[in-house]
Design a protein around this motif. Sequence first.
Motif, PDB file in Angstrom:
ATOM      1  N   UNK A 173       0.828  -1.209   0.000  1.00  0.00           N
ATOM      2  CA  UNK A 173       0.000   0.000   0.000  1.00  0.00           C
ATOM      3  C   UNK A 173       0.860   1.256   0.000  1.00  0.00           C
ATOM      4  N   UNK A 174       1.870   1.302   0.873  1.00  0.00           N
ATOM      5  CA  UNK A 174       2.642   2.543   0.993  1.00  0.00           C
ATOM      6  C   UNK A 174       3.524   2.789  -0.223  1.00  0.00           C
ATOM      7  N   UNK A 175       3.921   1.728  -0.943  1.00  0.00           N
ATOM      8  CA  UNK A 175       4.636   1.934  -2.207  1.00  0.00           C
ATOM      9  C   UNK A 175       3.747   2.647  -3.213  1.00  0.00           C
TER      10      UNK A 175
ATOM     11  N   UNK B 241       2.141   7.934  -5.860  1.00  0.00           N
ATOM     12  CA  UNK B 241       1.093   8.941  -6.092  1.00  0.00           C
ATOM     13  C   UNK B 241       1.462  10.268  -5.448  1.00  0.00           C
ATOM     14  N   UNK B 242       1.936  10.220  -4.206  1.00  0.00           N
ATOM     15  CA  UNK B 242       2.286  11.453  -3.499  1.00  0.00           C
ATOM     16  C   UNK B 242       3.443  12.187  -4.152  1.00  0.00           C
ATOM     17  N   UNK B 243       4.307  11.436  -4.829  1.00  0.00           N
ATOM     18  CA  UNK B 243       5.429  12.061  -5.537  1.00  0.00           C
ATOM     19  C   UNK B 243       5.016  12.605  -6.898  1.00  0.00           C
TER      20      UNK B 243
ATOM     21  N   UNK C  90       3.514   6.827 -13.328  1.00  0.00           N
ATOM     22  CA  UNK C  90       2.791   5.641 -12.914  1.00  0.00           C
ATOM     23  C   UNK C  90       3.247   5.232 -11.522  1.00  0.00           C
ATOM     24  N   UNK C  91       2.312   4.715 -10.742  1.00  0.00           N
ATOM     25  CA  UNK C  91       2.646   4.041  -9.488  1.00  0.00           C
ATOM     26  C   UNK C  91       2.132   2.616  -9.633  1.00  0.00           C
TER      27      UNK C  91
ATOM     28  N   UNK D  17      -6.008   0.262  -3.451  1.00  0.00           N
ATOM     29  CA  UNK D  17      -5.217   1.493  -3.431  1.00  0.00           C
ATOM     30  C   UNK D  17      -5.061   2.115  -4.820  1.00  0.00           C
ATOM     31  N   UNK D  18      -5.726   1.532  -5.797  1.00  0.00           N
ATOM     32  CA  UNK D  18      -5.832   2.082  -7.149  1.00  0.00           C
ATOM     33  C   UNK D  18      -4.479   2.434  -7.770  1.00  0.00           C
TER      34      UNK D  18
END
Length: 230
Positions: free
Chosen positions: A182-184, A189-191, A195-196, A212-213
Amino acid sequence: MKYPVELVVFDIAGTTVKDNGEIVVAFHDAMKEYGYSIPIGTIGLLMGYKKPEAIRMMLDEYEPDTAKVTPEFVDAIHERFLELMIEYYSTTNDLSPLPHVEEVFKYLKDKSIKVGLDTGFSRDITDVIIDRLGWVRDGKIDYVESSDEVPAGRPQPYMIQRMMAEAGIEDSSKVIKLGDTEVDVNEGKNAGCLFSIAVTTGAFTKEQLELYEPSFIIDELKELINILEN
């Protein structure tokens, strides 16, 4: 190649390096030595976080006396976790890249795309892993960032941003993030990455990752090549 990518950032355990559950076991054993019996399933959901933060999250749930949860207490448990993980990674004969990882690294390097690794591990564990694999020494990767080298670990974007600064990249839409938790996904996304991408080779199942889309969910890293080409 379809996208003007300049940097791809990969997680380590469960994404590029085989994870047989030893991290969860080390957490479990360290917590148990301090009197906490944490279910393996609960620990698994915390994979990817900065490790002291994961310990604090477990204590917040399992220690009713909040006054006991001091930074010193968290540090003591973390130190024991570090000892267990460093011993494991220093001695195991089972430390190896996941399938196609080095093939993907080579593909990216051949396209003049920088390769970075980031992790919830602290630098002392990271160095043992990377040194034994020889990835920096052999020029397979360009950057390695650990969670204790930035103000906050994932899902905050600081490790990616630090690599971008080192690489001279200002536009995060030229960066891709891949990881198994999830945090990856949320770090990418936060960066503001192009693509994530989530991969099912580690701690989370496809069904868990879908929540987590991520931009894509892949089952092995070589699928990244098809994404970039097509």
